[in-house]
Design a protein around this motif. Structure first.
Motif, PDB file in Angstrom:
ATOM      1  N   UNK A   1       4.163  61.355  29.206  1.00  0.00           N
ATOM      2  CA  UNK A   1       2.724  61.599  29.218  1.00  0.00           C
ATOM      3  C   UNK A   1       2.418  63.093  29.332  1.00  0.00           C
ATOM      4  N   UNK A   2       3.075  63.867  28.471  1.00  0.00           N
ATOM      5  CA  UNK A   2       2.834  65.302  28.430  1.00  0.00           C
ATOM      6  C   UNK A   2       3.755  66.121  29.303  1.00  0.00           C
ATOM      7  N   UNK A   3       4.613  65.479  30.063  1.00  0.00           N
ATOM      8  CA  UNK A   3       5.531  66.227  30.923  1.00  0.00           C
ATOM      9  C   UNK A   3       6.968  66.002  30.450  1.00  0.00           C
ATOM     10  N   UNK A   4       7.448  66.941  29.648  1.00  0.00           N
ATOM     11  CA  UNK A   4       8.831  66.918  29.183  1.00  0.00           C
ATOM     12  C   UNK A   4       9.729  67.360  30.334  1.00  0.00           C
ATOM     13  N   UNK A   5      11.043  67.200  30.216  1.00  0.00           N
ATOM     14  CA  UNK A   5      11.918  67.710  31.280  1.00  0.00           C
ATOM     15  C   UNK A   5      11.707  69.210  31.553  1.00  0.00           C
ATOM     16  N   UNK A   6      11.497  69.996  30.498  1.00  0.00           N
ATOM     17  CA  UNK A   6      11.239  71.430  30.697  1.00  0.00           C
ATOM     18  C   UNK A   6       9.936  71.688  31.425  1.00  0.00           C
ATOM     19  N   UNK A   7       8.921  70.912  31.105  1.00  0.00           N
ATOM     20  CA  UNK A   7       7.647  71.061  31.810  1.00  0.00           C
ATOM     21  C   UNK A   7       7.778  70.600  33.263  1.00  0.00           C
TER      22      UNK A   7
ATOM     23  N   UNK B   1      18.713  68.699  10.313  1.00  0.00           N
ATOM     24  CA  UNK B   1      19.127  68.122  11.592  1.00  0.00           C
ATOM     25  C   UNK B   1      18.448  68.780  12.774  1.00  0.00           C
ATOM     26  N   UNK B   2      18.226  70.097  12.682  1.00  0.00           N
ATOM     27  CA  UNK B   2      17.532  70.820  13.750  1.00  0.00           C
ATOM     28  C   UNK B   2      16.076  70.375  13.862  1.00  0.00           C
ATOM     29  N   UNK B   3      15.439  70.238  12.723  1.00  0.00           N
ATOM     30  CA  UNK B   3      14.031  69.839  12.698  1.00  0.00           C
ATOM     31  C   UNK B   3      13.869  68.418  13.240  1.00  0.00           C
ATOM     32  N   UNK B   4      14.729  67.518  12.797  1.00  0.00           N
ATOM     33  CA  UNK B   4      14.663  66.125  13.253  1.00  0.00           C
ATOM     34  C   UNK B   4      14.911  66.045  14.764  1.00  0.00           C
ATOM     35  N   UNK B   5      15.926  66.771  15.243  1.00  0.00           N
ATOM     36  CA  UNK B   5      16.233  66.754  16.681  1.00  0.00           C
ATOM     37  C   UNK B   5      15.052  67.280  17.494  1.00  0.00           C
ATOM     38  N   UNK B   6      14.452  68.378  17.055  1.00  0.00           N
ATOM     39  CA  UNK B   6      13.319  68.958  17.781  1.00  0.00           C
ATOM     40  C   UNK B   6      12.121  68.020  17.776  1.00  0.00           C
ATOM     41  N   UNK B   7      11.809  67.451  16.612  1.00  0.00           N
ATOM     42  CA  UNK B   7      10.670  66.524  16.530  1.00  0.00           C
ATOM     43  C   UNK B   7      10.880  65.296  17.400  1.00  0.00           C
ATOM     44  N   UNK B   8      12.072  64.734  17.334  1.00  0.00           N
ATOM     45  CA  UNK B   8      12.358  63.558  18.157  1.00  0.00           C
ATOM     46  C   UNK B   8      12.307  63.891  19.644  1.00  0.00           C
ATOM     47  N   UNK B   9      12.938  64.996  20.028  1.00  0.00           N
ATOM     48  CA  UNK B   9      12.969  65.363  21.444  1.00  0.00           C
ATOM     49  C   UNK B   9      11.550  65.585  21.977  1.00  0.00           C
ATOM     50  N   UNK B  10      10.819  66.529  21.359  1.00  0.00           N
ATOM     51  CA  UNK B  10       9.500  66.861  21.893  1.00  0.00           C
ATOM     52  C   UNK B  10       8.508  65.727  21.708  1.00  0.00           C
ATOM     53  N   UNK B  11       8.591  65.027  20.602  1.00  0.00           N
ATOM     54  CA  UNK B  11       7.679  63.907  20.390  1.00  0.00           C
ATOM     55  C   UNK B  11       7.888  62.795  21.401  1.00  0.00           C
ATOM     56  N   UNK B  12       9.136  62.365  21.552  1.00  0.00           N
ATOM     57  CA  UNK B  12       9.425  61.278  22.501  1.00  0.00           C
ATOM     58  C   UNK B  12       9.235  61.711  23.954  1.00  0.00           C
ATOM     59  N   UNK B  13       9.669  62.928  24.281  1.00  0.00           N
ATOM     60  CA  UNK B  13       9.526  63.408  25.665  1.00  0.00           C
ATOM     61  C   UNK B  13       8.060  63.529  26.055  1.00  0.00           C
ATOM     62  N   UNK B  14       7.220  64.037  25.152  1.00  0.00           N
ATOM     63  CA  UNK B  14       5.791  64.129  25.451  1.00  0.00           C
ATOM     64  C   UNK B  14       5.162  62.752  25.583  1.00  0.00           C
ATOM     65  N   UNK B  15       5.552  61.843  24.701  1.00  0.00           N
ATOM     66  CA  UNK B  15       4.955  60.504  24.744  1.00  0.00           C
ATOM     67  C   UNK B  15       5.358  59.753  26.009  1.00  0.00           C
ATOM     68  N   UNK B  16       6.654  59.653  26.247  1.00  0.00           N
ATOM     69  CA  UNK B  16       7.117  58.866  27.398  1.00  0.00           C
ATOM     70  C   UNK B  16       6.844  59.567  28.735  1.00  0.00           C
TER      71      UNK B  16
ATOM     72  N   UNK C   1      -3.973  65.624  27.447  1.00  0.00           N
ATOM     73  CA  UNK C   1      -4.807  65.336  26.278  1.00  0.00           C
ATOM     74  C   UNK C   1      -6.263  65.655  26.561  1.00  0.00           C
ATOM     75  N   UNK C   2      -6.919  66.262  25.578  1.00  0.00           N
ATOM     76  CA  UNK C   2      -8.354  66.503  25.679  1.00  0.00           C
ATOM     77  C   UNK C   2      -9.153  65.324  25.149  1.00  0.00           C
ATOM     78  N   UNK C   3      -8.453  64.336  24.584  1.00  0.00           N
ATOM     79  CA  UNK C   3      -9.143  63.205  23.957  1.00  0.00           C
ATOM     80  C   UNK C   3      -8.978  61.896  24.707  1.00  0.00           C
ATOM     81  N   UNK C   4      -8.081  61.825  25.667  1.00  0.00           N
ATOM     82  CA  UNK C   4      -7.874  60.584  26.394  1.00  0.00           C
ATOM     83  C   UNK C   4      -7.051  60.802  27.649  1.00  0.00           C
ATOM     84  N   UNK C   5      -6.942  59.773  28.444  1.00  0.00           N
ATOM     85  CA  UNK C   5      -6.194  59.841  29.700  1.00  0.00           C
ATOM     86  C   UNK C   5      -4.698  59.999  29.471  1.00  0.00           C
ATOM     87  N   UNK C   6      -4.216  59.462  28.356  1.00  0.00           N
ATOM     88  CA  UNK C   6      -2.782  59.455  28.079  1.00  0.00           C
ATOM     89  C   UNK C   6      -2.517  60.085  26.722  1.00  0.00           C
ATOM     90  N   UNK C   7      -1.361  60.777  26.588  1.00  0.00           N
ATOM     91  CA  UNK C   7      -0.967  61.329  25.295  1.00  0.00           C
ATOM     92  C   UNK C   7      -0.528  60.188  24.395  1.00  0.00           C
TER      93      UNK C   7
END
Length: 157
Positions: A85-91, A68-83, A100-106
């Motif tokens: 565009x690299x700026x999570x609430x903590x960031x 549950x911890x792993x799933x919560x962390x992956x979902x939080x950081x994955x979705x927060x980074x995606x939506x 991203x070093x490969x494109x304009x958007x994460x």
């Protein structure tokens, strides 16, 4: 026939000279995000254990051995980074952004790679985070894995 495409060269030139986040900013952003993910995980975990598993004695622990911890962390950081565009609430609190070093958007997978990179940095006994100090672009394990850098948005404007 497929040919090699040097996708990062034009992007790297576009990012040349951008101000990188300090270690303090990165620590602040990570721990702010960690507090948020735990705050979101606790009620979900309690609800799961009470209403689905019908447990009466609930003991919660945050570590990376619990699925549950792993799933919560992956979902939080994955979705927060995606939506974000690299700026999570903590960031956002730390005034930083993963770029991203490969494109304009994460991208979606790049956001998940960055989330997995946090796990890799922790599993290395924290050495994944300490790489910040000897890398010329201040890249940690999660940055290398996802091909990102973390910039100071206050100085990047």
């Amino acid at each position: 026939m497929r040919r090699f495409h040097a996708h990062e060269s034009s992007r790297a030139l576009a990012l040349n000279g951008v101000a990188l986040a300090t270690f303090g900013q990165r620590v602040l952003g990570f721990f702010a995000d960690l507090v948020l993910v735990v705050a979101l995980w606790v009620p979900l975990e309690v609800g799961w254990r009470v209403y689905v598993l019908h447990e009466t004695k609930i003991e919660l622990s945050w570590d990376f051995h619990e699925i549950g911890n792993v799933v919560a962390a992956l979902l939080y950081w994955g979705l927060a980074n995606y939506f974000g565009n690299g700026q999570t609430p903590g960031k956002w609190v730390a005034r930083t952004r993963a770029v991203s070093l490969t494109g304009e958007r994460m991208g979606g997978w790049q956001s998940v790679e960055r989330a997995l990179g946090y796990g890799a940095a922790v599993l290395e006994g924290g050495l994944g985070f300490a790489q910040f100090f000897w890398d010329k672009n201040r890249m940690c394990a999660q940055d290398r894995l996802a091909e990102t850098i973390v910039v100071d948005v206050r100085r990047s404007k």
